[in-house]
Motif scaffolding. Structure first.
Motif, PDB file in Angstrom:
ATOM      1  N   LYS A 270       0.844  -1.186   0.000  1.00  0.00           N
ATOM      2  CA  LYS A 270       0.000   0.000   0.000  1.00  0.00           C
ATOM      3  C   LYS A 270       0.886   1.245   0.000  1.00  0.00           C
ATOM      4  CE  LYS A 270      -3.716  -2.198   2.629  1.00  0.00           C
ATOM      5  NZ  LYS A 270      -3.035  -3.492   2.802  1.00  0.00           N
ATOM      6  N   PRO A 271       0.407   2.335  -0.581  1.00  0.00           N
ATOM      7  CA  PRO A 271       1.224   3.564  -0.565  1.00  0.00           C
ATOM      8  C   PRO A 271       1.622   4.002   0.831  1.00  0.00           C
ATOM      9  CG  PRO A 271      -0.583   3.772  -2.133  1.00  0.00           C
ATOM     10  CD  PRO A 271      -0.805   2.485  -1.403  1.00  0.00           C
ATOM     11  N   ILE A 272       0.714   3.845   1.811  1.00  0.00           N
ATOM     12  CA  ILE A 272       1.030   4.269   3.169  1.00  0.00           C
ATOM     13  C   ILE A 272       2.178   3.456   3.737  1.00  0.00           C
ATOM     14  CG2 ILE A 272      -0.625   2.714   4.269  1.00  0.00           C
ATOM     15  CD1 ILE A 272       0.266   6.305   5.368  1.00  0.00           C
ATOM     16  N   GLU A 273       2.307   2.189   3.292  1.00  0.00           N
ATOM     17  CA  GLU A 273       3.412   1.363   3.778  1.00  0.00           C
ATOM     18  C   GLU A 273       4.745   1.870   3.251  1.00  0.00           C
ATOM     19  OE1 GLU A 273       1.088  -2.901   4.340  1.00  0.00           O
ATOM     20  OE2 GLU A 273       2.053  -2.465   2.426  1.00  0.00           O
ATOM     21  N   ASP A 274       4.767   2.297   2.010  1.00  0.00           N
ATOM     22  CA  ASP A 274       6.003   2.864   1.458  1.00  0.00           C
ATOM     23  C   ASP A 274       6.352   4.182   2.135  1.00  0.00           C
ATOM     24  OD1 ASP A 274       6.607   0.847  -0.338  1.00  0.00           O
ATOM     25  OD2 ASP A 274       5.339   1.690  -1.908  1.00  0.00           O
ATOM     26  N   ILE A 275       5.326   5.004   2.397  1.00  0.00           N
ATOM     27  CA  ILE A 275       5.563   6.302   3.025  1.00  0.00           C
ATOM     28  C   ILE A 275       6.109   6.136   4.439  1.00  0.00           C
ATOM     29  CG2 ILE A 275       4.439   8.394   3.885  1.00  0.00           C
ATOM     30  CD1 ILE A 275       2.458   8.104   1.538  1.00  0.00           C
ATOM     31  N   CYS A 276       5.484   5.243   5.194  1.00  0.00           N
ATOM     32  CA  CYS A 276       5.866   5.068   6.608  1.00  0.00           C
ATOM     33  C   CYS A 276       6.919   3.988   6.807  1.00  0.00           C
ATOM     34  CB  CYS A 276       4.633   4.719   7.443  1.00  0.00           C
ATOM     35  SG  CYS A 276       3.369   5.993   7.450  1.00  0.00           S
ATOM     36  N   GLN A 277       7.205   3.231   5.735  1.00  0.00           N
ATOM     37  CA  GLN A 277       8.157   2.125   5.825  1.00  0.00           C
ATOM     38  C   GLN A 277       7.795   1.188   6.972  1.00  0.00           C
ATOM     39  OE1 GLN A 277      12.169   3.705   5.851  1.00  0.00           O
ATOM     40  NE2 GLN A 277      12.037   4.319   3.707  1.00  0.00           N
ATOM     41  N   SER A 278       6.540   0.736   6.928  1.00  0.00           N
ATOM     42  CA  SER A 278       6.014  -0.128   7.986  1.00  0.00           C
ATOM     43  C   SER A 278       4.749  -0.791   7.465  1.00  0.00           C
ATOM     44  CB  SER A 278       5.716   0.691   9.243  1.00  0.00           C
ATOM     45  OG  SER A 278       5.254  -0.137  10.289  1.00  0.00           O
ATOM     46  N   GLY A 279       4.219  -1.711   8.254  1.00  0.00           N
ATOM     47  CA  GLY A 279       2.991  -2.407   7.902  1.00  0.00           C
ATOM     48  C   GLY A 279       2.750  -3.540   8.871  1.00  0.00           C
ATOM     49  N   LEU A 280       2.047  -4.570   8.391  1.00  0.00           N
ATOM     50  CA  LEU A 280       1.667  -5.680   9.265  1.00  0.00           C
ATOM     51  C   LEU A 280       2.871  -6.347   9.914  1.00  0.00           C
ATOM     52  CD1 LEU A 280      -0.424  -7.720  10.381  1.00  0.00           C
ATOM     53  CD2 LEU A 280      -0.021  -9.070   8.309  1.00  0.00           C
ATOM     54  N   PHE A 281       3.969  -6.503   9.162  1.00  0.00           N
ATOM     55  CA  PHE A 281       5.127  -7.232   9.688  1.00  0.00           C
ATOM     56  C   PHE A 281       5.979  -6.376  10.608  1.00  0.00           C
ATOM     57  CE2 PHE A 281       4.118  -8.917   5.435  1.00  0.00           C
ATOM     58  CZ  PHE A 281       3.688 -10.182   5.805  1.00  0.00           C
ATOM     59  N   GLY A 282       5.595  -5.108  10.768  1.00  0.00           N
ATOM     60  CA  GLY A 282       6.336  -4.211  11.637  1.00  0.00           C
ATOM     61  C   GLY A 282       7.153  -3.202  10.853  1.00  0.00           C
ATOM     62  N   PRO A 283       7.802  -2.273  11.553  1.00  0.00           N
ATOM     63  CA  PRO A 283       8.668  -1.302  10.879  1.00  0.00           C
ATOM     64  C   PRO A 283       9.752  -2.000  10.071  1.00  0.00           C
ATOM     65  CG  PRO A 283       8.266  -0.650  13.160  1.00  0.00           C
ATOM     66  CD  PRO A 283       7.706  -2.032  13.009  1.00  0.00           C
ATOM     67  N   TRP A 284      10.029  -1.472   8.874  1.00  0.00           N
ATOM     68  CA  TRP A 284      11.023  -2.092   8.016  1.00  0.00           C
ATOM     69  C   TRP A 284      12.413  -2.014   8.627  1.00  0.00           C
ATOM     70  CZ3 TRP A 284       9.517   0.067   2.491  1.00  0.00           C
ATOM     71  CH2 TRP A 284       8.221  -0.369   2.179  1.00  0.00           C
ATOM     72  N   ASP A 285      12.697  -0.944   9.328  1.00  0.00           N
ATOM     73  CA  ASP A 285      13.998  -0.798   9.970  1.00  0.00           C
ATOM     74  C   ASP A 285      13.951  -1.466  11.338  1.00  0.00           C
ATOM     75  OD1 ASP A 285      15.050   0.669   7.850  1.00  0.00           O
ATOM     76  OD2 ASP A 285      14.253   2.546   8.649  1.00  0.00           O
ATOM     77  N   GLY A 286      14.166  -2.773  11.348  1.00  0.00           N
ATOM     78  CA  GLY A 286      14.123  -3.504  12.601  1.00  0.00           C
ATOM     79  C   GLY A 286      15.304  -3.154  13.485  1.00  0.00           C
ATOM     80  N   PRO A 287      15.117  -3.075  14.798  1.00  0.00           N
ATOM     81  CA  PRO A 287      16.214  -2.731  15.703  1.00  0.00           C
ATOM     82  C   PRO A 287      17.211  -3.874  15.836  1.00  0.00           C
ATOM     83  CG  PRO A 287      14.280  -3.372  16.958  1.00  0.00           C
ATOM     84  CD  PRO A 287      13.858  -3.350  15.516  1.00  0.00           C
ATOM     85  N   ASP A 288      18.423  -3.538  16.198  1.00  0.00           N
ATOM     86  CA  ASP A 288      19.430  -4.547  16.478  1.00  0.00           C
ATOM     87  C   ASP A 288      19.241  -4.997  17.928  1.00  0.00           C
ATOM     88  OD1 ASP A 288      21.575  -6.207  16.755  1.00  0.00           O
ATOM     89  OD2 ASP A 288      23.106  -4.641  16.572  1.00  0.00           O
ATOM     90  N   LEU A 289      18.673  -6.178  18.106  1.00  0.00           N
ATOM     91  CA  LEU A 289      18.373  -6.682  19.448  1.00  0.00           C
ATOM     92  C   LEU A 289      19.455  -7.623  19.965  1.00  0.00           C
ATOM     93  CD1 LEU A 289      14.543  -7.400  19.060  1.00  0.00           C
ATOM     94  CD2 LEU A 289      15.659  -5.349  19.959  1.00  0.00           C
ATOM     95  N   GLY A 290      20.509  -7.798  19.197  1.00  0.00           N
ATOM     96  CA  GLY A 290      21.566  -8.699  19.639  1.00  0.00           C
ATOM     97  C   GLY A 290      21.206 -10.146  19.362  1.00  0.00           C
ATOM     98  N   GLU A 291      21.920 -11.052  19.979  1.00  0.00           N
ATOM     99  CA  GLU A 291      21.698 -12.478  19.769  1.00  0.00           C
ATOM    100  C   GLU A 291      20.368 -12.897  20.381  1.00  0.00           C
ATOM    101  OE1 GLU A 291      23.943 -16.772  20.643  1.00  0.00           O
ATOM    102  OE2 GLU A 291      24.881 -14.849  21.195  1.00  0.00           O
ATOM    103  N   MET A 292      19.600 -13.639  19.609  1.00  0.00           N
ATOM    104  CA  MET A 292      18.294 -14.081  20.071  1.00  0.00           C
ATOM    105  C   MET A 292      18.414 -15.390  20.871  1.00  0.00           C
ATOM    106  SD  MET A 292      15.809 -12.007  19.194  1.00  0.00           S
ATOM    107  CE  MET A 292      16.972 -10.833  19.949  1.00  0.00           C
ATOM    108  N   PRO A 293      17.481 -15.627  21.803  1.00  0.00           N
ATOM    109  CA  PRO A 293      17.523 -16.867  22.591  1.00  0.00           C
ATOM    110  C   PRO A 293      17.316 -18.094  21.726  1.00  0.00           C
ATOM    111  CG  PRO A 293      15.494 -15.644  22.996  1.00  0.00           C
ATOM    112  CD  PRO A 293      16.382 -14.743  22.207  1.00  0.00           C
ATOM    113  N   GLU A 294      17.801 -19.219  22.201  1.00  0.00           N
ATOM    114  CA  GLU A 294      17.778 -20.449  21.416  1.00  0.00           C
ATOM    115  C   GLU A 294      16.373 -20.944  21.134  1.00  0.00           C
ATOM    116  OE1 GLU A 294      19.042 -24.037  23.454  1.00  0.00           O
ATOM    117  OE2 GLU A 294      19.090 -22.949  25.358  1.00  0.00           O
ATOM    118  N   GLY A 295      15.400 -20.503  21.920  1.00  0.00           N
ATOM    119  CA  GLY A 295      14.042 -20.990  21.719  1.00  0.00           C
ATOM    120  C   GLY A 295      13.329 -20.392  20.534  1.00  0.00           C
TER     121      GLY A 295
END
Length: 421
Positions: A270-295
């Protein structure tokens, strides 16, 4: 949407032979008498999540929780020593609800030094001790040490506050959660403090809504309007299967691959997704959360989409590969009604653009949740007709089988133990 291979052992359902493959009954979702037993057998014996510690950040912080399924209201508070405690929200004098504002049945929160009853001004300290009685000399042989608030078993795991209404819980919280859940330790829950919350009253049994989020068989069909017609038609015909399901004790997991929204064809966004760089899957610029847990991401999907951990009985933690998570709660209010709560969590936004991206993700997900809820009242009304006694489930709906069988097992265990007594 690509199909993924089944495990070498066979289909997912056959991988858990105790579940069987026969059609299932939804009598547990339409029988008032069954619901009354379920309240006692499940919701007064299992550990229930009622919130997170961020809601009570300092001494005297508290919130109340209305739990009709347990026929009570509780107070959750941070004591002077920093401990998290829970009490039934009832004054020991005449039974008035102790903590409320203008509307007695509405939840509330705040900060205080003690809890004071609105009726006769009895006061209780943060540890639940009766500290003051108005005109104490008028009472007969009053020993204040015997009349503190009625406590509720309370424990905290990774910042999630759980309560248990049993006189003596059959398991510790950690044992109840088990390795599949405790292997999530290390996820930066404490960094996810940008929070959006919504709730809705749904005229359907609580298990039916949980069922809606335990499979992706419905996604290409029910959510077709969120995509261009040509794509939706192709997706519905191709179908979709998650690459990983897991059942451990009373809990369940479905994990699936993802899609990078910015790599999708232009006509699929959708145009709003391109404008805001976000949508259902979350913001496109995901944060660096470090190493994820094994689970997380047990199927090692690349790209990874999400993991949905279904904690028995009514709590879901859903992790998105884009670096945020959400929770669902399904609180029964009768055999055919419940309150659904959805809460999304992000790291604190650093810029206005990040804030807008988070808001679009939260609103998008609410829209999908409403689409899922839209079918439930129609389902409830027709299964209550009892025109049909049982219903077919496909292999992707393996977790639905487990939820209903697990609930039935708790009910049967309760009936057995109470019959012995």
């Amino acid at each position: 949407m690509a199909r993924f291979p089944k495990p070498p052992e066979g289909s997912w359902t056959e991988h858990y032979p105790q579940l069987g493959t026969a059609p299932v009954s939804y009598e547990d979702s339409i029988d008032p008498e069954h619901y009354e037993v379920e309240r006692k057998a499940v919701f007064k014996r299992a550990w229930l999540n009622v919130g997170r510690v961020e809601r009570i950040p300092r001494k005297g912080s508290y919130f109340t929780k209305e739990l009709k399924v347990a026929n009570t209201s509780i107070i959750v508070v941070r004591t002077g020593s920093g401990e998290v405690k829970a009490y039934h929200n009832i004054c020991r004098h005449r039974g008035n609800k102790l903590v409320w504002n203008d509307m007695p049945l509405a939840e509330t929160s705040g900060v205080c030094r003690q809890f004071t009853c609105k009726y006769h001004a009895w006061r209780y300290d943060l540890d639940g001790n009766l500290a003051f009685v108005q005109q104490e000399g008028e009472f007969f042989d009053l020993d204040k040490s015997r009349y503190g608030l009625v406590g509720v078993h309370c424990d905290v795991w990774e910042g999630f506050i759980f309560v248990n209404f049993a006189l003596a819980p059959e398991q510790t919280l950690r044992d109840f959660l088990g390795p599949m859940i405790t292997n999530l330790e290390g996820y930066p829950f404490d960094r996810m403090t940008s929070r959006w919350h919504y709730q809705s009253e749904v005229k359907a049994n609580w298990k039916l809504y949980m069922d809606a989020f335990q499979e992706f068989y419905h996604a290409p069909v029910l959510h077709a309007n969120q995509s261009p017609t040509a794509y939706s038609k192709a997706a519905a015909e191709a179908g979709f299967e998650a690459p990983h399901y897991r059942i451990e004790g009373p809990h369940r997991l479905v994990s699936t691959s993802g899609i990078r929204a910015w790599e999708m064809a232009d006509e699929m966004r959708k145009p709003i997704e391109d404008i805001c760089q976000s949508g259902l899957f979350g913001p496109w610029d995901g944060p660096d959360l470090g190493e994820m847990p094994e689970g997380l991401n047990p199927a090692k999907c690349d790209p990874w989409g999400l993991d949905s951990f279904q904690l028995f009985p009514n709590f879901v933690i859903l992790f998105w590969g884009q670096g945020w998570y959400l929770t669902y709660h399904y609180w029964p209010t009768s055999y055919n009604t419940h309150v659904f709560e959805g809460t999304v969590y992000f790291p604190q936004p650093r810029t206005p653009r990040e804030r807008i991206a988070q808001e679009l993700a939260a609103v998008s997900f609410k829209e999908y949740g409403l689409q899922d809820a839209n079918t439930l009242e129609a389902t409830q009304s027709m299964i209550e007709s009892r025109v049909l006694d049982d219903f077919l489930l496909c292999d992707q709906e393996v977790l639905i089988r487990h939820l209903h069988q697990e609930t039935a097992a708790w009910v049967e265990d309760y009936r057995s133990k109470t019959a012995e007594v």
